[in-house]
Write a protein that holds these residues in place. Structure first.
Motif, PDB file in Angstrom:
ATOM      1  N   ASN A  53      13.330  10.136  12.880  1.00  0.00           N
ATOM      2  CA  ASN A  53      13.442  11.489  12.317  1.00  0.00           C
ATOM      3  C   ASN A  53      14.180  11.452  10.985  1.00  0.00           C
ATOM      4  O   ASN A  53      15.253  10.852  10.884  1.00  0.00           O
ATOM      5  CB  ASN A  53      14.204  12.420  13.273  1.00  0.00           C
ATOM      6  N   LEU A  54      13.616  12.125   9.997  1.00  0.00           N
ATOM      7  CA  LEU A  54      14.242  12.161   8.670  1.00  0.00           C
ATOM      8  C   LEU A  54      15.548  12.949   8.721  1.00  0.00           C
ATOM      9  O   LEU A  54      15.586  14.106   9.131  1.00  0.00           O
ATOM     10  CB  LEU A  54      13.278  12.817   7.666  1.00  0.00           C
ATOM     11  N   MET A  55      16.644  12.292   8.335  1.00  0.00           N
ATOM     12  CA  MET A  55      17.964  12.930   8.353  1.00  0.00           C
ATOM     13  C   MET A  55      18.476  13.216   6.950  1.00  0.00           C
ATOM     14  O   MET A  55      19.247  14.146   6.725  1.00  0.00           O
ATOM     15  CB  MET A  55      18.983  12.020   9.057  1.00  0.00           C
ATOM     16  N   MET A  56      18.109  12.371   6.005  1.00  0.00           N
ATOM     17  CA  MET A  56      18.600  12.541   4.646  1.00  0.00           C
ATOM     18  C   MET A  56      17.546  11.991   3.693  1.00  0.00           C
ATOM     19  O   MET A  56      16.907  10.971   3.983  1.00  0.00           O
ATOM     20  CB  MET A  56      19.912  11.771   4.476  1.00  0.00           C
ATOM     21  N   GLU A  57      17.367  12.698   2.594  1.00  0.00           N
ATOM     22  CA  GLU A  57      16.423  12.247   1.576  1.00  0.00           C
ATOM     23  C   GLU A  57      17.138  12.416   0.244  1.00  0.00           C
ATOM     24  O   GLU A  57      17.591  13.514  -0.082  1.00  0.00           O
ATOM     25  CB  GLU A  57      15.161  13.111   1.659  1.00  0.00           C
ATOM     26  N   ALA A  58      17.285  11.328  -0.475  1.00  0.00           N
ATOM     27  CA  ALA A  58      18.038  11.390  -1.726  1.00  0.00           C
ATOM     28  C   ALA A  58      17.136  11.141  -2.922  1.00  0.00           C
ATOM     29  O   ALA A  58      16.169  10.377  -2.841  1.00  0.00           O
ATOM     30  CB  ALA A  58      19.159  10.354  -1.707  1.00  0.00           C
ATOM     31  N   GLU A  59      17.461  11.823  -4.028  1.00  0.00           N
ATOM     32  CA  GLU A  59      16.774  11.614  -5.293  1.00  0.00           C
ATOM     33  C   GLU A  59      17.785  10.993  -6.241  1.00  0.00           C
ATOM     34  O   GLU A  59      18.862  11.550  -6.447  1.00  0.00           O
ATOM     35  CB  GLU A  59      16.273  12.953  -5.844  1.00  0.00           C
ATOM     36  N   TRP A  60      17.424   9.840  -6.789  1.00  0.00           N
ATOM     37  CA  TRP A  60      18.351   9.115  -7.656  1.00  0.00           C
ATOM     38  C   TRP A  60      17.783   8.952  -9.055  1.00  0.00           C
ATOM     39  O   TRP A  60      16.573   8.851  -9.247  1.00  0.00           O
ATOM     40  CB  TRP A  60      18.606   7.703  -7.087  1.00  0.00           C
ATOM     41  N   GLY A  61      18.704   8.855 -10.023  1.00  0.00           N
ATOM     42  CA  GLY A  61      18.321   8.495 -11.378  1.00  0.00           C
ATOM     43  C   GLY A  61      18.853   7.095 -11.667  1.00  0.00           C
ATOM     44  O   GLY A  61      19.393   6.413 -10.781  1.00  0.00           O
TER      45      GLY A  61
ATOM     46  N   GLN B  91      29.720  25.211   6.042  1.00  0.00           N
ATOM     47  CA  GLN B  91      28.693  25.224   7.079  1.00  0.00           C
ATOM     48  C   GLN B  91      27.317  25.085   6.430  1.00  0.00           C
ATOM     49  O   GLN B  91      27.106  25.527   5.307  1.00  0.00           O
ATOM     50  CB  GLN B  91      28.744  26.551   7.860  1.00  0.00           C
ATOM     51  N   ASN B  92      26.369  24.510   7.164  1.00  0.00           N
ATOM     52  CA  ASN B  92      24.969  24.435   6.728  1.00  0.00           C
ATOM     53  C   ASN B  92      24.799  23.850   5.326  1.00  0.00           C
ATOM     54  O   ASN B  92      24.179  24.469   4.461  1.00  0.00           O
ATOM     55  CB  ASN B  92      24.307  25.817   6.797  1.00  0.00           C
ATOM     56  N   VAL B  93      25.379  22.696   5.129  1.00  0.00           N
ATOM     57  CA  VAL B  93      25.241  22.021   3.832  1.00  0.00           C
ATOM     58  C   VAL B  93      23.803  21.500   3.692  1.00  0.00           C
ATOM     59  O   VAL B  93      23.296  20.803   4.564  1.00  0.00           O
ATOM     60  CB  VAL B  93      26.251  20.866   3.695  1.00  0.00           C
ATOM     61  N   GLU B  94      23.151  21.909   2.598  1.00  0.00           N
ATOM     62  CA  GLU B  94      21.754  21.516   2.363  1.00  0.00           C
ATOM     63  C   GLU B  94      21.660  20.303   1.437  1.00  0.00           C
ATOM     64  O   GLU B  94      20.784  19.459   1.596  1.00  0.00           O
ATOM     65  CB  GLU B  94      20.977  22.680   1.745  1.00  0.00           C
ATOM     66  N   ARG B 110      20.978  13.437  -6.118  1.00  0.00           N
ATOM     67  CA  ARG B 110      21.089  14.522  -5.137  1.00  0.00           C
ATOM     68  C   ARG B 110      20.756  13.954  -3.768  1.00  0.00           C
ATOM     69  O   ARG B 110      19.762  13.244  -3.602  1.00  0.00           O
ATOM     70  CB  ARG B 110      20.138  15.666  -5.475  1.00  0.00           C
ATOM     71  N   PHE B 111      21.596  14.262  -2.783  1.00  0.00           N
ATOM     72  CA  PHE B 111      21.366  13.861  -1.397  1.00  0.00           C
ATOM     73  C   PHE B 111      21.028  15.135  -0.619  1.00  0.00           C
ATOM     74  O   PHE B 111      21.862  16.032  -0.505  1.00  0.00           O
ATOM     75  CB  PHE B 111      22.625  13.209  -0.803  1.00  0.00           C
ATOM     76  N   ASN B 112      19.796  15.215  -0.109  1.00  0.00           N
ATOM     77  CA  ASN B 112      19.371  16.373   0.677  1.00  0.00           C
ATOM     78  C   ASN B 112      19.608  16.062   2.146  1.00  0.00           C
ATOM     79  O   ASN B 112      19.053  15.091   2.677  1.00  0.00           O
ATOM     80  CB  ASN B 112      17.887  16.658   0.423  1.00  0.00           C
ATOM     81  N   LEU B 113      20.441  16.882   2.791  1.00  0.00           N
ATOM     82  CA  LEU B 113      20.840  16.601   4.162  1.00  0.00           C
ATOM     83  C   LEU B 113      20.120  17.509   5.159  1.00  0.00           C
ATOM     84  O   LEU B 113      19.948  18.690   4.904  1.00  0.00           O
ATOM     85  CB  LEU B 113      22.357  16.805   4.319  1.00  0.00           C
ATOM     86  N   LYS B 114      19.729  16.926   6.284  1.00  0.00           N
ATOM     87  CA  LYS B 114      19.158  17.712   7.381  1.00  0.00           C
ATOM     88  C   LYS B 114      20.290  18.008   8.369  1.00  0.00           C
ATOM     89  O   LYS B 114      21.306  17.298   8.386  1.00  0.00           O
ATOM     90  CB  LYS B 114      18.063  16.897   8.099  1.00  0.00           C
ATOM     91  N   PRO B 115      20.115  19.039   9.218  1.00  0.00           N
ATOM     92  CA  PRO B 115      21.126  19.304  10.244  1.00  0.00           C
ATOM     93  C   PRO B 115      21.332  18.033  11.083  1.00  0.00           C
ATOM     94  O   PRO B 115      20.367  17.368  11.427  1.00  0.00           O
ATOM     95  CB  PRO B 115      20.496  20.419  11.083  1.00  0.00           C
TER      96      PRO B 115
END
Lengths: 102, 159
Positions: A53-61, B91-94, B110-115
């Motif tokens: 399951n995808l938990m984190m997706e990061a965009e980097w430069g 709370q609920n950091v995206e 940018r790090f996009n976080l899921k719950p």
């Protein structure tokens, strides 16, 4: 491209994930010793998966350091779960690493 | 004649389809990962305001003590500056984003976080010269930020 080096360990109820990648992370601004610009070559997208399951997706430069490192923690992880990190760079090259939580 | 034409069209279609499948199998096709919308304009922006606007649609940031940004006050090597952003008090950091004000292109990551993620991210970044590092956390659709100055004694952009 070599594999992503990964560590995932439970600590205080959370799973601490540490990832180390092997990559030149060239910004495209650096010049070599002959004064020629070194073409941009850097990781753009990184994904962290827990049991698929995808938990984190990061965009980097290109401003992430050479041989990139990142760490993050996850909730609701148990011993034996699978943690995977995979990346794709601006040339479409990719790599990944998988580890079982201890 | 007509039948032959149809057969030709059919063959063409099948062959083209087969080529696509072969390419996918060989890993020549971009994966879902590569197709994700990498924000190119934001990464190419050359000023902090422009980068912020391209990432968030606004360059107005509200400082918050709920964003804990850790960076060295003096970095001996600008090529490797350790940065930690902790926003566990929100709370609920995206997402957690990092900017380096004085870099030629200030948007770093940018790090996009899921719950299920703990809003505590560390990484290592390059800094071209001394300047502010800015962390921006998006939580419940709102932006929270923290900034700190890092003095770089050896720049990280080569040349």
């Amino acid at each position: 491209m070599s594999e992503v080096k990964l560590r995932a360990a439970l600590k205080d109820g959370k799973c601490e994930v540490k990832a180390l990648m092997t990559h030149p992370m060239e910004t495209g601004r650096r010049k070599d010793k002959d004064g020629n610009l070194v073409p941009a070559h850097y990781i753009q997208t990184v994904e962290l998966l827990h049991n698929g399951n995808l938990m984190m997706e990061a965009e980097w430069g290109g401003a992430i350091s050479t041989n990139p490192f990142f760490s993050i923690a996850l909730n609701n992880v148990a011993v034996g779960d699978t943690i995977e990190v995979r990346w794709v760079d601006n040339k479409g090259e990719k790599s990944s690493g998988t580890v079982k939580v201890k | 004649m007509k039948l032959q034409q149809q057969r030709r069209t059919f063959l063409k279609g099948t062959l083209a389809g087969g080529a696509v499948m072969a390419a996918a199998g060989l890993g020549l096709m971009p994966s879902r990962l590569a197709l994700a919308a990498w924000p190119e304009a934001a990464f190419h922006a050359t000023s902090l305001d422009d980068a912020l606007t391209k990432v968030f649609g606004s360059s107005t940031l509200e400082a918050s003590d709920k964003v804990v940004l850790k960076a060295p006050s003096i970095a001996e090597n600008g090529a490797v500056v350790p940065i930690t952003v902790n926003a566990e008090q929100l709370q609920n950091v995206e997402s957690i984003s990092i900017f380096s004000e004085k870099n030629p292109t200030p948007f770093v990551a940018r790090f996009n976080l899921k719950p299920g993620c703990v809003a505590d991210v560390s990484t290592r970044v390059k800094m071209g010269e001394s300047g502010d590092v800015i962390a921006v956390v998006k939580a419940d659709g709102k932006l929270y930020s923290a900034r700190t100055n890092v003095k770089v004694t050896v720049g990280g952009c080569g040349g």
